[in-house]
Enzyme design. Sequence first.
Site, PDB file in Angstrom:
ATOM      1  N   LYS A  76       0.836  -1.204   0.000  1.00 22.77           N
ATOM      2  CA  LYS A  76       0.000   0.000   0.000  1.00 22.77           C
ATOM      3  C   LYS A  76       0.871   1.254   0.000  1.00 22.77           C
ATOM      4  CE  LYS A  76      -3.815   1.941   2.801  1.00 22.77           C
ATOM      5  NZ  LYS A  76      -4.650   1.663   4.001  1.00 22.77           N
ATOM      6  N   SER A 151      -9.275   2.407   3.256  1.00 26.45           N
ATOM      7  CA  SER A 151      -8.321   3.064   2.389  1.00 26.45           C
ATOM      8  C   SER A 151      -7.413   2.108   1.609  1.00 26.45           C
ATOM      9  CB  SER A 151      -7.445   4.006   3.221  1.00 26.45           C
ATOM     10  OG  SER A 151      -6.719   3.284   4.213  1.00 26.45           O
ATOM     11  N   SER A 175      -9.617  -0.148   7.533  1.00 30.62           N
ATOM     12  CA  SER A 175      -9.131   0.044   6.165  1.00 30.62           C
ATOM     13  C   SER A 175      -8.620  -1.219   5.498  1.00 30.62           C
ATOM     14  CB  SER A 175      -8.009   1.093   6.158  1.00 30.62           C
ATOM     15  OG  SER A 175      -8.530   2.375   6.383  1.00 30.62           O
TER      16      SER A 175
END
Length: 465
Positions: A76, A151, A175
Amino acid sequence: MWQLDAAELVDGFGANEFTPIEALEACLARAAACQSALNMFVSLDQNARRASEESARRWARREPISPLDGVPISVKDNVHVAGLSTSWGSRLLEGYVAPRDEAPVARLRAAGAVLFGKTNCPEFAMQGTTTNALAGTTGNPWRADLTPGGSSGGAVAAVAACCGPLALTTDGGGSTRRPASHTGLYGFKPSMGIVPRGGGLPEIFQDFEVVGAVGRSLRDVSTMTDTLAGRALPDGAPLRRILFVPRFGTHPVDPAIDAEVRAAAHRFETLGCVVEEAVEFGIADRVNALWPTLSSVGLAWMIECAGQFDELSRRAVPLDLDLLTPASRAALEAGRSASATLLFEVFAAVRELERELAVIFSHHDAILTPATAALPWPANETHPLVIAGEPVGPRGHAVFTAFANAAGLPAIAVPSGFVDGLPTGFQIVGRRGEDSALLALARLYDDMHPWRPSWPDPKIRKVQR
């Protein structure tokens, strides 16, 4: 080869059926085929081929260094990978190249994993959908005009589209787990402190944000968690006393999701678990209401202290806040206007939550909830406006997850079925530090009700932006 999970890839390496070099090339080709439809990746690492070659030589000598040796893994874009850009989804960090690996990445690299790309996230990883002004919008592989959540939206989209079997994620309020549920994946958030961090971005979520993993198989996620922890977590017997919480307070839940989670509760009963349904569950309401304060104040602190951080100090200080998205500017203003007493109210709410959870865990071993209150919504919208016929705010879809972060508890999203062609699942939460026992409970379910869907092929679709 891109359809194989990590354990299957490792079996193939060991049997000399194919090499880590071929596995990486298959994943890169798959990423190239799907990127225009989904917009998952913000960068790819050209040095990954060198890492795959080194792994291939170890396998040729029969000397792999871990169960992840040679496995392609994405990271990420709010976690540093040496030599790759870290934008955090923000134009404020545009062009920043990380000089070093953050600690979890260093552990994966030391285990021989092939870190091949960075995945998209919303600005500062503060939104429940994945879009930003720098990289654009990420789509859901199951329907590209819908969001994969956030996210960790780029991460789950990459894994669900079979562009690598595993992804490194972060979770500051759900997330990892909510996006995993939106894309039919297993998403695990370890207990606070299980996965050491260091050498990363400013910690605007403090220790409440932890590094986790998403994958298409539960065994892969468990293996990656052991690697990130730097040790094999001790074996734990499956938890047996489950508190089923179908709803938090008066917050609405999509009826089809409710039906799926109720079916999962019944399946746990058939596995010998004692499942008790909560009549009401409002202990997370105060934390949920206050949770955005934590990241807003953290963002304000980071902006005011920008000169202290390598990632921001190269820009003029004060920073050009016109580069921020409207959502981030609103969060920044909320953080700047928040009083010190409000921040301490957050911490007081956390302590109160911990006391109430201690009572619950004296009678139950795990808590079963939906992973999300809503099915995926249009990718260009920040959140669903209505759930089960009731209007909801920006976090109406996200009510089930932040309490586990606040109390530092392990939590996992497990896929359970489809609703109108879209995957959904449930969440189980355990006592802090009992990560292995929670994973054992998830395995108990997965062994009897395995999740083996036909993964979507999104390469011919275009995400609507």
